[in-house]
Write a protein that holds these residues in place. Sequence first.
Motif, mmCIF file in Angstrom:
data_model
loop_
_atom_site.group_PDB
_atom_site.id
_atom_site.type_symbol
_atom_site.label_atom_id
_atom_site.label_comp_id
_atom_site.label_asym_id
_atom_site.label_seq_id
_atom_site.Cartn_x
_atom_site.Cartn_y
_atom_site.Cartn_z
ATOM 1 N N GLY A 1 76.917 134.747 -24.780
ATOM 2 C CA GLY A 1 78.170 134.199 -24.145
ATOM 3 C C GLY A 1 79.125 134.856 -23.297
ATOM 4 O O GLY A 1 79.434 134.565 -22.139
ATOM 5 N N HIS B 1 83.798 129.278 -26.690
ATOM 6 C CA HIS B 1 82.918 128.815 -25.702
ATOM 7 C C HIS B 1 82.988 127.598 -25.141
ATOM 8 O O HIS B 1 82.854 127.205 -23.945
ATOM 9 C CB HIS B 1 81.365 129.099 -26.073
ATOM 10 N N TYR C 1 80.252 127.048 -31.114
ATOM 11 C CA TYR C 1 80.978 127.173 -29.746
ATOM 12 C C TYR C 1 82.522 127.297 -29.752
ATOM 13 O O TYR C 1 83.162 128.050 -29.271
ATOM 14 C CB TYR C 1 80.795 126.041 -28.969
ATOM 15 N N GLY D 1 77.045 130.237 -25.152
ATOM 16 C CA GLY D 1 77.646 130.148 -23.733
ATOM 17 C C GLY D 1 78.262 129.000 -23.663
ATOM 18 O O GLY D 1 78.218 127.798 -24.073
#
Length: 423
Positions: A51, A235, A230, A193
């Motif tokens: 990420g 992210h 995430y 990511g």
Amino acid sequence: MSRDQRVRHNWALLFARHKAALMQTPLVVVFTLAPSFLGAPLRHYDFMLKGLQEAETDLRSLSIPLLLLQGEPTEELPRFATAINAGIIVTDYSPLHISRRWKNTIAEQLTIPLYEVDAHNIVPCWLASGKLEYSARTIRPKINALLGDFLTPFPELEPLPTTPREPLVEWESVRQKLHANPGVPPVEWLTPGEKAAADCLNSFIQQKLSGYAVQRNDPNANAISNLSPYLHFGHISAQFIATKVMASHAPEEDRKAFLEELIVRRELSDNFCTYNDHYDSYEGIPNWAKETLTQHSGDKREYLYTAEEFERSATHEPLWNAAQHELVQSGKIHGYMRMYWAKKILEWSRTPMEAFDIAIALNDRYALDGREPNGYAGVAWSIGGVHDRPWFEREVYGKIRYMNANGCARKFDVQRYIKRWML
Ligand code: FAD
Ligand code: FO1
């Protein structure tokens, strides 16, 4: 950059860019990669570094360099700030002990201002409430009263008026130097990511949000967003998620149910970790829970397992073993099963204190979304009644809310779940 490891929709980064423009100085984004982080194994570093690599590429296209300092943050960051003669430092917000310790130690060494921006919560944690909240019921009106002020559109992140540079991070050598335990391998099913996070959100809104209110408690239904890893690594922005969900055409009850979790439950966890110093230990649970668990500490435990037996899914209960398998293999347990998973650790451990430590240790070791305020609050809710209330008294649990396999069987097809995870 520590908790919110993203380029878009990042208030800490936007504020730093704004200050750089005011002060007419360059801007550098720095991530300090500590030698270890609460024992996180390779699974987490693999996800996090991929990420960060994407963030470095995206920032470079804006002529904003991202630097990765490897070592103790409390040494590396002040040294770097001095070396580049930094004017100010801006950082994001995390209520975890390790993050606060880093920042306090760094602030003591600085002669320049250090700004902390809550880029994680929609309503900044310290504005939502200045004290430890009792439950979702007490924090919800305080958050709702301020949501309008903070659910605003994000400005674009302006590029720096300088020429784009070569990448300043040797990602291969970073990985070589890192000694992350390969015992817990990376997961394949989730791509790390910012781009993958946005895709995950879009497919959730298009395919799963409708029906979420009812389906979310069925672990066979594949009805939940899978956004928590995430969100944990920053992210994706919760504020961005909230605005997209609100603008969707899903039924009101589904949007409401999801936003209750994403905004109220999640920000309640940051409140818990911000204002309760013992958020990650049995010590932090309310007195009524300590009293009732102590009263029942002498009750006979029908089954008793060690941390190692729990870790190996070696209990008598196939449903619990399947939940532990899901955690170890996928790095996540379905939200409904997570409550049952932790409550059975309470029921089958020697003492409630030991149960608390085992649940935290397993969650932080295997869960991609672990080492997270939601995790500490989730374990404290399940075992210590935090943000919950006393229930009918029974063996071992006392007045802590009880859950069992029959309760699960009333909600979903237990055999199907067991078959899927008892590979
Ligand atoms: P969705 O249902 O799609 O929810 C979307 C988002 O809303 C989640 O990502 C999360 O940010 C928030 N949310 C949902 N449920 C909760 C909740 N109960 N409390 C706080 N926020 C919530 N969550 C973690 O992020 N990390 C953990 O380590 C973690 N450990 C837990 C341990 C136990 C024992 C329990 C009972 C809960 C735990 N939770 C944890 C909370 C919850 O189970 C997860 O947030 C959720 O399952 C994440 O999956 P999802 O994003 O697909 O969920
Ligand atoms: N944040 C950092 O600033 N430096 C690190 O080296 C670091 C490692 C790390 C490993 C696993 C993990 O789950 C999180 C990690 N984070 C790190 C911090 C994380 O992004 C959050 O700041 C905290 O978990 C608070 O939620």
